[in-house]
Every structure is written in C-alpha cells, then in structure tokens.
Design a protein around this motif. Structure first.
Motif, short mmCIF file in Angstrom:
data_model
loop_
_atom_site.label_atom_id
_atom_site.label_comp_id
_atom_site.label_asym_id
_atom_site.label_seq_id
_atom_site.Cartn_x
_atom_site.Cartn_y
_atom_site.Cartn_z
N ILE A 287 -1.19 2.96 -8.07
CA ILE A 287 -1.48 1.63 -7.54
C ILE A 287 -2.28 1.78 -6.26
CG2 ILE A 287 -0.49 -0.55 -6.79
CD1 ILE A 287 1.96 0.08 -8.48
N LEU A 288 -3.58 1.70 -6.37
CA LEU A 288 -4.47 1.86 -5.24
C LEU A 288 -4.97 0.49 -4.79
CD1 LEU A 288 -6.63 4.78 -6.68
CD2 LEU A 288 -4.62 4.97 -5.20
N LEU A 289 -4.97 0.25 -3.47
CA LEU A 289 -5.45 -1.00 -2.92
C LEU A 289 -6.44 -0.66 -1.81
CD1 LEU A 289 -2.11 -3.01 -2.73
CD2 LEU A 289 -3.93 -3.30 -4.41
N GLY A 290 -7.71 -0.56 -2.16
CA GLY A 290 -8.73 -0.20 -1.19
C GLY A 290 -9.30 -1.42 -0.51
N SER A 291 -10.22 -1.18 0.44
CA SER A 291 -10.84 -2.26 1.19
C SER A 291 -11.66 -3.18 0.29
CB SER A 291 -11.73 -1.68 2.29
OG SER A 291 -12.73 -0.85 1.73
N ASP A 292 -12.14 -2.66 -0.85
CA ASP A 292 -12.92 -3.50 -1.75
C ASP A 292 -12.07 -4.63 -2.34
OD1 ASP A 292 -11.44 -1.53 -3.08
OD2 ASP A 292 -12.73 -1.58 -4.84
N LEU A 293 -10.76 -4.44 -2.40
CA LEU A 293 -9.86 -5.50 -2.88
C LEU A 293 -9.33 -6.36 -1.74
CD1 LEU A 293 -7.74 -3.64 -5.58
CD2 LEU A 293 -9.34 -5.50 -5.98
N LEU A 294 -8.99 -5.72 -0.63
CA LEU A 294 -8.34 -6.44 0.46
C LEU A 294 -9.30 -7.23 1.33
CD1 LEU A 294 -5.88 -3.62 1.61
CD2 LEU A 294 -5.27 -5.70 0.38
N LEU A 295 -10.56 -6.83 1.40
CA LEU A 295 -11.52 -7.45 2.31
C LEU A 295 -12.66 -8.11 1.53
CD1 LEU A 295 -11.71 -4.60 4.99
CD2 LEU A 295 -10.22 -6.60 4.97
N ARG A 296 -12.30 -9.09 0.74
CA ARG A 296 -13.31 -9.80 -0.04
C ARG A 296 -13.51 -11.20 0.54
NH1 ARG A 296 -12.02 -11.03 -4.85
NH2 ARG A 296 -9.83 -10.49 -4.82
N PRO A 297 -14.72 -11.77 0.45
CA PRO A 297 -15.00 -13.10 1.02
C PRO A 297 -14.05 -14.18 0.51
CG PRO A 297 -17.05 -12.02 0.40
CD PRO A 297 -15.94 -11.15 -0.10
N SER A 298 -13.67 -14.11 -0.75
CA SER A 298 -12.78 -15.14 -1.31
C SER A 298 -11.44 -15.17 -0.58
CB SER A 298 -12.56 -14.89 -2.80
OG SER A 298 -11.96 -13.63 -3.03
N LEU B 12 -0.86 -5.45 5.34
CA LEU B 12 0.14 -4.40 5.51
C LEU B 12 1.30 -4.58 4.53
CD1 LEU B 12 0.30 -4.20 9.42
CD2 LEU B 12 -0.77 -2.56 7.86
N LEU B 13 1.74 -5.82 4.34
CA LEU B 13 2.85 -6.09 3.43
C LEU B 13 2.48 -5.75 1.99
CD1 LEU B 13 4.18 -9.50 4.84
CD2 LEU B 13 5.29 -7.28 4.99
N VAL B 14 1.26 -6.12 1.58
CA VAL B 14 0.83 -5.85 0.21
C VAL B 14 0.69 -4.36 -0.04
CG1 VAL B 14 -1.11 -6.09 -1.39
CG2 VAL B 14 -0.26 -8.09 -0.17
N VAL B 15 0.11 -3.64 0.92
CA VAL B 15 -0.05 -2.19 0.76
C VAL B 15 1.31 -1.50 0.75
CG1 VAL B 15 -0.95 -0.10 1.83
CG2 VAL B 15 -2.38 -2.14 1.72
N ALA B 16 2.18 -1.91 1.68
CA ALA B 16 3.51 -1.28 1.76
C ALA B 16 4.36 -1.62 0.55
CB ALA B 16 4.21 -1.72 3.04
N GLY B 17 4.22 -2.83 0.02
CA GLY B 17 5.06 -3.25 -1.11
C GLY B 17 4.35 -3.25 -2.44
N ARG B 18 3.26 -2.47 -2.56
CA ARG B 18 2.46 -2.52 -3.79
C ARG B 18 3.24 -2.08 -5.02
NH1 ARG B 18 0.96 1.74 -0.65
NH2 ARG B 18 0.79 3.81 -1.59
N THR B 19 4.17 -1.15 -4.85
CA THR B 19 4.95 -0.70 -5.99
C THR B 19 5.79 -1.83 -6.56
OG1 THR B 19 5.05 1.57 -5.17
CG2 THR B 19 6.74 0.91 -6.76
N TRP B 20 6.42 -2.59 -5.68
CA TRP B 20 7.25 -3.71 -6.10
C TRP B 20 6.42 -4.88 -6.61
CZ3 TRP B 20 8.04 -8.61 -3.53
CH2 TRP B 20 9.04 -9.37 -4.11
#
Length: 449
Positions: free
Chosen positions: A401-412, A381-389
């Motif tokens: 600045i798009l942050l989809g599930s493919d970036l946020l939900l990775r095994p690593s 939530l913090l990364v999505v809300a503060g992605r501009t900064w």
C-alpha cells in the motif's frame, strides 16, 4: 500610574489574550475537523478517481463472477470467473463497449533467481494481451510483452504421460514465459530496473524472462496492482478445472469493460443477460445465472449490497462538518460578544448588516483557512499512518500500500479542502454574526448586551 490608564491597559491586555485564545481554539478545532473530513474524502477519492494506471475508472464495468449449475439446480459451482465459451458469448461485439480486457485475479507465487536459494513471495496477475494498453502503466525500463511473446505461452505446456494430470510444463530449455515486474521487485532481485530487462528468473520454479519493468503500483488500485504480470496464456485454462467440466462456461477470466460515452451500465447488463439466456437455451450440461456486473464504485464499496457508497460518504461528511461547526459557532458567538460595541459603532456610521457580516465572515475565513491547511497536513499524516487499516484488502500484501505525493498532492484534493473550509466557516460564523448585527445600536452603546 493613573488608575484609569491602568484599567484601560488591563482591559486591552485581557481582550487580546481572550482573542488569541478564541483564535487558537478555532484554528485547532478547524484543523481537526478538516483532517477527519479529508480522510473520508481521500479514502473515497483514492478508490474512485480516474488516476493512472486506472485512469478510466468512471467508465468501467467489472464482471466479478457468474453462477453456474446444472439446469435442475444441482452441482452448483458458485460465483466464478468465466471460461472462454461464456466469455465470447457474453462480450464479443458487444454494442456500447469501446474496449475490454481480462485477468485471472491475484495469485501468490514463488519467485527467485536461477542461481539462488533465496525465495520471495510475490503477487502474480495473468493478463490479456492488451492489458498494458487498457491501463496506463509507467514503464521505467523495457516494454510490454509483444503478441508473439503473449502467444508463446500456449506452447509452454505439453501432454502429460501419467494418469494424474492432463499436461505438464515443457522442459526443453526454450524460454516461453515472458513477464513484466514491478520496480521494487526489479531492485530486490537484480539491483535496478534497467539491469532486470532481458534477465531470467524462476517464477513458481519455471524459468521466465523479464521484458519490462513498471513503476510501483499502489495496492489501492485493486485491479491494476501486482508484483508480476504474465500473459494469460500461461494460465493454461483449457486444461484446467472448472473449464473442462463446465464446457468452457467457467474458467479464469475476470472481464473489465470500458463503456462508450452515452452507454449506461443498465444497458450492458440487459444485453449480457439476454445473451446469457440465449446461451442457456442451447441444451448444455450446465447453465449460467446472475452475471454480476459492477461499476467501479459498486465494485469497490459494498459490492454485494444495495447501499449507495456516494450517499453514505456524503452523509458522513455532513455529520463531520455540522457537529463540530455547532461547537465552534458557540465559541465564535462568545467572541462576538466582546465586539458588540465595535459592531454598533460601524452600524452607527452607516454600515449595512450585510457589509458587517461579510467583514466578519472574511475575518473568520482567514482563521478557517489556516486551520484547513493544518488539517490537510494532518489528514495526509493520518492516511499514510493508517493506510493498512484504511486500504488493506484480503488479496493484497499490506506492504504494497503505497501513497506517494502523486496521490496526496492533487489539485482536486486542494479544491476539496477549500470547499470544506468555506462550508465549515459558513456554518460556524454566519449565525453568530447575524445575531450580533441585529442587536440594538443604542442598547449596545449604553452598555447592554
């Protein structure tokens, strides 16, 4: 009710309430700690991980400008992209390089439909013919431009008949501009990706035909991102400054090299510098200096400094883990005081210190993992809300600045959460547990602390 029974009931109730309080505080403290740790991890990971379309970041080397001047140091152009003369001198048949491509950087352009007065601003990137082989884009409709379509851009201009310019756009009704657009722009202009393919649009008031549509690329991919990609031939570099003045030493080519396995960036830098000195000895009007070649991490963080991005982020993670862990360990230690009797009885029945510490560690791990899951959700939530900064850069439209599930939900990232939880649990639990098990059994059982 018997006073002794009432006293025992009150003692149990207070113990449970105190236990729930400690547990809640530990969960919240862990969640907040993990959230901030994961924000740092995500920022570093998103910028450096091998993720499509920039799926080969760890082996890339970027030429981000070269200085140009006369041999006596006058007429300095500063750091600019390379022109064709220097590009071929530096990078042709360069040993240790599997593949290379180039682009002109991001430039703002005006886009509209031919029959519409509505215009929108887009970010345009002129790219080499192999760009869509070098990076891994997801085409949702159409295809990359062909070699013939790429070469057609060379005929999009003709000699001008006035003294103010060398060339002008050819206006003979033949479309020689072929472009690829983002899914978002295709929807905005044509209503959908499939509908966009084969249609024409006006790009900087010149007709162009859409041949492909790619899935939207987040602007955290600094090199792969754009709204529109066109053939580099449409840059028309041979007729523009600074190419004309510098004899092709400077131009519009920002080069990206993919290094072979076993080749170090230092080897490539040494060879490029050797070739540059060889070029400078040819008696040209201008010479080149300092061809800046960066690894992906250097290119992304502290580009013009000697600071190690990995070291900076590692130290930041240590601080974010250790400082809260010290505070939580105090709470854990206080909780341990209420369990000294239990620990003493276990020791009296033969349990070893290691066995008791392991049991306490496992109990605490459950609380830590609960806090870790909550912290990970909070970090997203913090990364999505503060992605501009966090991810905004000077050359990019902030809404890109798009942050989809493919970036946020990775095994690593899940593994990073688990590692952070284990470290945090160890830091906050082991010392209080060690102190608790080293209490005297007889002293504890007789009421001492």
């Amino acid at each position: 009710m018997d006073n002794t029974l009432w006293h025992d009931f009150k003692h149990v109730f207070l113990h449970l309430r105190q236990h729930r309080f400690y547990t809640a505080v530990c969960v919240v403290g862990t969640a907040v700690t993990i959230a901030f740790v994961m924000v740092v991890v995500m920022v570093y990971d998103f910028r450096t991980a091998n993720v499509a379309p920039e799926n080969r970041r760890s082996r890339l080397l970027y030429n981000d400008g070269t200085q140009c001047m006369r041999p006596d140091g006058t007429n300095m152009w500063g750091y600019r992209a390379l022109g064709p003369t220097a590009f071929h001198a530096f990078f042709d048949n360069l040993s240790g390089v599997d593949d290379l491509t180039w682009h002109s950087g991001l430039n703002k352009a005006v886009c509209a439909l031919p029959a519409s007065s509505d215009r929108c601003s887009v970010l345009l990137r002129s790219v080499a013919a192999n760009w869509f082989d070098f990076f891994r884009y997801d085409f949702v409709a159409g295809r990359p431009f062909t070699r013939a379509e790429y070469d057609a851009g060379r005929a999009a201009f003709e000699s001008a008949d006035d003294e103010w310019r060398l060339v002008r756009n050819r206006e003979d009704g033949v479309v020689r501009r072929f472009v690829i657009v983002s899914e978002r722009l295709a929807r905005q202009l044509f209503g959908g990706s499939a509908e966009a393919v084969g249609k024409q649009l006006l790009l900087n008031f010149q007709e162009a035909r859409v041949v492909g549509v790619v899935r939207d690329v987040s602007s955290i991919f600094q090199t792969a991102y754009a709204d529109v990609w066109e053939p580099f031939t449409l840059t028309n570099e041979e007729n523009l400054e600074p190419n004309c003045t510098t004899g092709g030493l400077l131009g519009f080519r920002y080069t990206i090299l993919h290094l072979s396995s076993g080749t170090s960036p230092a080897e490539i830098r040494a060879e490029v510098n050797r070739r540059m000195e060889q070029l400078n000895r040819q008696g040209l009007e201008y010479i080149l200096k300092d061809p800046r070649l960066y690894t992906h991490t250097e290119y992304t963080f502290f580009r013009d400094g000697s600071i190690s991005a990995g070291l900076v982020y590692a130290l930041l993670l240590v601080v974010l883990l250790v400082v809260p862990a010290v505070g939580i360990s105090g709470l854990v230690h206080a909780q341990m005081q209420s369990r000294l009797g239990e620990i003493a009885i276990r020791k009296a029945y033969g349990a070893s210190n290691a066995n008791i510490i392991g049991h306490l560690f496992a109990e605490s791990l459950g609380t830590t993992l609960t806090g870790g899951v909550l912290g990970y959700a909070l970090s997203c939530l913090l990364v999505v809300a503060g992605r501009t900064w966090l991810f905004g850069t000077g050359g990019v439209e902030l809404e890109g600045i798009l942050l989809g599930s493919d970036l946020l939900l990775r095994p690593s990232l899940f593994l990073a959460v688990l590692a952070a939880c284990l470290v945090f649990n160890a830091l906050s639990t082991l010392l209080p547990a060690w102190m608790a098990v080293h209490r005297s059994i007889s002293y504890t059982l007789t009421g001492g602390e």
